[in-house]
Design a protein around this motif. Structure first.
Motif, short mmCIF file in Angstrom:
data_model
loop_
_atom_site.label_atom_id
_atom_site.label_comp_id
_atom_site.label_asym_id
_atom_site.label_seq_id
_atom_site.Cartn_x
_atom_site.Cartn_y
_atom_site.Cartn_z
N ILE A 122 36.40 92.02 -45.26
CA ILE A 122 36.36 93.24 -45.04
C ILE A 122 36.75 94.38 -46.21
O ILE A 122 35.76 95.12 -46.39
CB ILE A 122 37.31 93.55 -43.89
N GLU A 123 37.54 93.88 -47.07
CA GLU A 123 37.94 94.67 -48.27
C GLU A 123 36.30 94.65 -49.25
O GLU A 123 36.15 95.92 -49.65
CB GLU A 123 38.92 93.93 -49.09
N PHE A 124 35.99 93.49 -49.41
CA PHE A 124 34.76 93.56 -50.21
C PHE A 124 33.71 94.49 -49.65
O PHE A 124 33.05 95.25 -50.34
CB PHE A 124 34.25 92.27 -50.31
N LEU A 125 33.38 94.51 -48.31
CA LEU A 125 32.44 95.02 -47.70
C LEU A 125 32.68 96.54 -47.94
O LEU A 125 31.82 97.20 -48.20
CB LEU A 125 32.38 94.86 -46.06
N PHE A 126 33.78 97.02 -47.62
CA PHE A 126 34.01 98.45 -47.86
C PHE A 126 34.01 98.86 -49.27
O PHE A 126 33.33 99.96 -49.56
CB PHE A 126 35.70 98.88 -47.38
N ALA A 127 34.30 97.96 -50.17
CA ALA A 127 34.23 98.31 -51.73
C ALA A 127 32.71 98.51 -51.93
O ALA A 127 32.34 99.43 -52.75
CB ALA A 127 34.85 97.22 -52.39
N VAL A 128 32.01 97.52 -51.60
CA VAL A 128 30.61 97.53 -51.70
C VAL A 128 30.02 99.06 -51.11
O VAL A 128 29.01 99.71 -51.77
CB VAL A 128 30.00 96.36 -51.38
N ILE A 129 30.30 99.26 -49.81
CA ILE A 129 29.53 100.20 -49.23
C ILE A 129 30.10 101.64 -49.81
O ILE A 129 29.32 102.32 -49.94
CB ILE A 129 29.95 100.20 -47.87
N LYS A 130 31.21 101.73 -50.15
CA LYS A 130 31.86 102.90 -50.64
C LYS A 130 31.78 102.99 -52.05
O LYS A 130 31.88 104.17 -52.63
CB LYS A 130 33.39 103.22 -50.31
N GLY A 131 31.33 101.89 -52.88
CA GLY A 131 31.15 101.89 -54.13
C GLY A 131 32.31 102.13 -55.10
O GLY A 131 32.09 102.78 -56.24
N HIS A 132 33.42 101.68 -54.56
CA HIS A 132 34.64 101.62 -55.70
C HIS A 132 34.67 100.30 -55.91
O HIS A 132 34.41 99.42 -55.29
CB HIS A 132 35.60 102.46 -55.33
N VAL B 175 39.91 109.79 -47.47
CA VAL B 175 39.37 109.30 -45.79
C VAL B 175 38.12 109.35 -45.98
O VAL B 175 37.21 110.50 -46.39
CB VAL B 175 40.10 110.39 -45.12
N PRO B 176 37.26 108.53 -45.10
CA PRO B 176 35.82 108.68 -45.05
C PRO B 176 35.46 109.80 -44.40
O PRO B 176 36.17 110.28 -43.33
CB PRO B 176 35.45 107.47 -44.15
N ALA B 177 34.53 110.42 -44.79
CA ALA B 177 33.92 111.89 -44.50
C ALA B 177 33.94 112.18 -42.98
O ALA B 177 34.34 113.16 -42.48
CB ALA B 177 32.64 112.15 -45.11
#
Lengths: 429, 247
Positions: A122-132, B175-177
Motif C-alpha cells: 500500500i505504501e508503494f502504491l500511494f507513493a507511485v500514485i502521489k509521486g513522492h 492530505v489528499p485533495a
C-alpha cells in the motif's frame, strides 16, 4: 555478489529515473545501501547520518529479541498446554528448543510477512500514485503489528486490518509523520472491535487452542487446551491462585501466555534501554508512564487495604493485584516502550511528554481494573492519549509563550545593580 | 458516589460526540481554531447546565404522566408528554436569548469573543439531546439533572477541544485533495471515537452483593417465561407419573 546486486539496483534506478515507478526503485535502492548522493551547495545545512531509515532500523533492532522470544514462547505455551507444564523448568531444556522455535517460526513468520507485504504494497502504491518518495514509516509498524496480536489471528483478518490501518490511519493524513493515531495501534483496535472473539478470551493466546475447541465441537476425542493471560485470569474474578500458576520470574522473563511480543518484560526493558541509549525514544515518556501506572496501582491497592471495596466486587481481584506487578503482565511494558514513545503521535514538548506519559500509565491501569471487557486496555489508553496529545502540546506551548512574554515585560534592558552586586563591585575595587 | 459516577459516565462513556454523535454540526464547523473552540465549548457547558435542570423541572411538574397532580386530584390523569419537544426547545431558545442579553449587558468582551456562537447554540442538537436524554433516562433529582447537564457539556467541550488541536496540527499535512476540510475531519472524528471506546462498557457491571444477600430478585420477562415453562414441564411430568401410577 553483493556488489553485483548493488550495481543492478543502481542500473534499475537509473533506468526508471523520472518515470512513474521511480519512487519504488529509489526505495529499493537505498534500503540496504547508503546512496552516493551528497547534499549540494544550496538548501539544507543539517547533516545527520541517522535518516528516517536508520531510525526505523534501530527500533527494529530493539524489537528483534522480542520477536525471537515470542517464537520460542509460542512453541513453549503450545506444547506445555498439550503435555503439561514441565516440572523443574529450565530455560535451555524446556524453552530454547528447536521444537519450540520451529513451531513458533511457522506460526509467527506468516504474520510478519503478511503485515510487511500488505503494508509496504500500500505504501508503494500511494507513493507511485502521489509521486513522492516511499517513506519508511511502515518499517516499524509492520514489525509491531505481529507482536501485539494473538498468535492465532487468521491471516485474512490481518490483511484487512493492515489495509485499514495504513490507509485510514496514515495515508489519508498525508503519509508518514502526519498521522494522528499510531498506525500499529489503529490496526490492533480495528482487529479488536471488528473480530472481538479472536482477540480476547482464553482460547486465543495459545497456538492451536481455537482449532482444538472446534475439533471438540465437531466431536473429536481430544483434550481442550486453553491459556488465559494473567490479566484475563484476574479479571474473571479469581482472587487467589495466581501465585500457584505463575511466579514472578515467569512474569518478568515472559513464560506466560499473551500477545506474541509482549510477554517478556525483561527483553522489553533491554530494548527500552537500547532505545534510550541511542536517543531514538523519549525517556521522559517511558519514565512518566511507569510512574503513572504505579500511582494508579497504588491507589487501587490502597482502596483494598483500607477496605473501601467489598470482597465480592468483581474489581477486587485486579484491584488487589500488587501495584508494581501491573508492569510485568499484559502489554503495559511493551506499550510504554514501543508504542507510547512514537515520536509522531505522542506529545512533542518536553513538559507535554511528562503529562502524556503519566496519563497513559494512569489510564491503562484504570481500564484494566474498571473495564472488565478490556483487561488488555493499554492500546486503548495510548490511542486516547494520542487523541489528546495535540491539545496537551497546544497548552504547553501557550504556557511557554505566556511565560516568556511576562519575562520580556519584566526584564529591563540595563539590569539595575542590586545591593549584592554593588557590594561585590566595591570589594573588587 | 451517585454523582461521581454520573459525572464520569456522561463525560467519557456517554460522550455527546463520540458515543451518540450529537452536536456534530457546530463541532465540525467551529473546530478550526482552539481559541474559538474553547469559547463555544464553554458556552455549551453553560447552556446545558442551565437548560437541563430547567427542563427537568418542566418535565417533573408539567409534562410527565400524572405530573399535574399538584393542581388537584382531577388533573392527575393528564399526560402532556407529547409537548416535550416544543417546550424543551422553547426553554432552550429562551435561555439562550436571556444569556445573550445578560452577557452583552454585563460583559461585552466575552460577548464579542463568542460572537455568533451564542445564538447558534440554540440549534445545537447536543443541547436538546441533553434534555431529551434527561427525560428518557428518568434522572431522579434536580441535583443529578444539573450534574448531568454540566458533565455532558464538559464531555462535548473536551471533544471539540481535542479535534481543534488536531486540526491545528494537521493544517500543514499533505492530505489528499478530495479529503481536505470536512472529509478528513470526519475521519479524525471516527478515529477519536475508537480512542474513546476505551471507556465503553466501563461502570456498567453490577457491583452489588452476591445473590444470596439480596432480599428479592426482580424477574425479567424472559426469566418469567422460562420459569413458567419449567413449571409447566414439572406439571406435565407429575401428571404423567400420576397416570402411570394409576395404570
Amino acid at each position: 555478489m553483493a556488489l553485483q546486486l548493488k550495481r543492478r539496483l543502481h542500473i534499475l534506478r537509473e533506468k526508471y529515473r523520472g518515470k512513474k515507478m521511480a519512487p519504488a526503485f529509489n526505495a529499493l535502492h537505498t534500503f540496504l545501501y547508503t546512496p552516493n548522493d551528497t547534499t549540494h551547495g544550496r538548501g539544507t545545512h543539517v547533516k545527520a547520518v541517522d535518516d528516517l531509515k536508520r531510525t526505523m532500523n534501530t527500533v527494529i533492532m530493539a524489537l528483534v529479541p522480542c520477536l525471537l522470544f515470542g517464537m520460542f514462547n509460542t512453541g513453549y505455551q503450545h506444547y506445555s498446554a498439550i503435555n503439561g507444564f514441565p516440572e523443574n523448568f529450565s530455560v535451555f531444556e524446556h524453552f530454547l528448543t528447536w521444537d519450540n522455535f520451529w513451531l513458533g517460526a511457522v506460526t509467527v513468520l506468516p504474520l510478519v510477512i503478511i503485515s510487511y507485504g500488505v503494508g509496504l504494497a500500500i505504501e508503494f502504491l500511494f507513493a507511485v500514485i502521489k509521486g513522492h518518495e516511499v517513506e519508511e514509516g511502515y518499517l516499524v509498524t509492520g514489525m509491531l503489528v505481529p507482536l501485539i496480536i494473538p498468535v492465532d489471528t487468521p491471516l485474512w483478518m490481518l490483511v484487512i486490518a493492515v489495509a485499514f490501518g495504513v490507509v485510514i490511519g496514515k495515508e489519508v493524513f498525508g503519509g508518514t509523520g502526519m498521522n494522528i493515531l499510531n498506525p500499529a495501534l489503529t490496526i490492533r483496535a480495528f482487529l479488536f472491535f471488528a473480530y472481538p472473539t479472536w482477540m480476547s478470551g482464553d482460547k486465543v493466546w495459545v497456538h492451536g487452542a481455537v482449532e482444538r475447541s472446534n475439533e471438540i465441537a465437531a466431536g473429536a476425542n481430544v483434550d481442550a487446551i486453553s491459556g488465559e493471560t494473567v490479566l484475563g485470569y484476574l479479571a474473571a474474578g479469581n482472587t487467589e491462585g495466581i501465585a500457584a500458576k505463575y511466579d514472578l520470574a515467569d512474569m518478568f522473563f515472559g513464560f506466560i501466555p499473551g500477545s506474541i511480543g509482549e510477554t517478556s518484560t525483561f527483553l522489553i526493558l533491554l530494548g527500552g534501554l537500547f532505545l534510550i541509549f541511542t536517543k531514538i525514544a523519549s525517556w521522559r515518556i517511558m519514565v512518566s508512564a511507569v510512574i503513572g501506572s504505579l500511582v494508579m496501582g497504588l491507589i487501587f491497592n490502597g482502596a483494598v487495604a483500607w477496605e473501601w471495596i467489598p470482597e465480592y466486587s468483581k474489581f477486587y481481584g485486579l484491584m488487589s493485584f500488587e501495584f508494581w506487578q501491573h508492569l510485568l503482565v499484559g502489554g503495559l511494558a511493551f506499550g510504554i516502550v514501543y508504542m507510547a514513545t512514537d515520536p509522531v503521535t505522542g506529545s512533542q514538548t518536553n513538559r507535554g511528554k511528562w503529562i502524556y506519559g503519566f496519563l497513559i500509565g494512569f489510564i491503562s491501569v484504570m481500564i484494566r481494573v474498571f473495564n472488565p471487557g478490556y483487561p488488555e486496555g493499554v492500546f486503548l489508553a495510548i490511542l486516547l492519549m494520542n487523541v489528546f496529545a495535540p491539545t496537551i502540546d497546544h497548552y504547553v506551548v501557550r504556557g511557554n509563550v505566556r511565560r516568556r512574554m511576562k519575562r520580556a515585560q519584566n526584564a529591563t534592558i540595563h539590569p539595575k545593580l542590586t545591593e549584592e552586586s554593588e557590594a561585590l563591585k566595591v570589594e573588587t575595587v | 458516589m451517585e454523582h461521581v459516577e454520573l459525572f464520569f459516565k456522561s463525560i467519557f462513556i456517554d460522550n455527546m460526540v463520540f458515543a451518540v454523535f450529537l452536536g456534530m454540526c457546530s463541532y465540525l464547523a467551529v473546530s478550526k481554531k482552539v481559541s474559538t473552540a474553547v469559547g463555544l465549548g464553554a458556552a455549551v457547558i453553560f447552556v446545558l447546565g442551565v437548560t437541563v435542570p430547567l427542563n427537568w423541572l418542566l418535565d417533573q411538574y408539567l409534562l410527565r404522566d400524572g405530573a399535574l397532580a399538584w393542581l388537584g386530584p382531577e388533573y392527575a390523569d393528564y399526560n402532556l408528554g407529547f409537548l416535550s419537544f416544543i417546550l424543551f426547545i422553547a426553554t432552550i431558545a429562551t435561555m439562550v436569548q436571556l444569556v445573550e442579553i445578560v452577557v452583552e449587558k454585563f460583559s461585552p468582551a466575552l460577548y464579542n469573543s463568542l460572537g455568533i456562537f451564542l445564538p447558534l447554540i440554540a440549534v445545537n442538537c447536543a443541547i436538546l439531546g441533553g434534555s431529551l436524554f434527561m427525560q428518557a433516562r428518568e434522572i431522579p433529582s434536580l441535583g443529578l439533572a444539573l450534574n448531568y447537564g454540566i458533565s455532558s457539556g464538559i464531555g462535548w467541550f473536551l471533544a471539540i477541544l481535542a479535534i481543534a488541536a488536531i486540526r491545528e496540527k494537521i493544517r500543514y499535512s499533505n492530505v489528499p485533495a478530495p479529503l481536505r476540510g470536512l472529509g478528513i475531519t470526519f475521519i479524525i472524528t471516527g478515529l477519536m471515537g475508537i480512542g474513546f471506546q476505551s471507556f465503553g462498557g466501563m461502570l456498567t457491571g453490577d457491583n452489588e452483593p452476591p445473590e444470596v444477600n439480596q432480599p428479592a430478585t426482580v424477574e425479567t420477562i424472559e426469566e418469567k417465561e422460562i420459569n413458567k415453562e419449567i413449571e409447566d414441564e414439572e406439571d406435565a411430568i407429575s401428571y404423567n407419573e400420576v397416570i402411570n401410577e394409576e395404570k
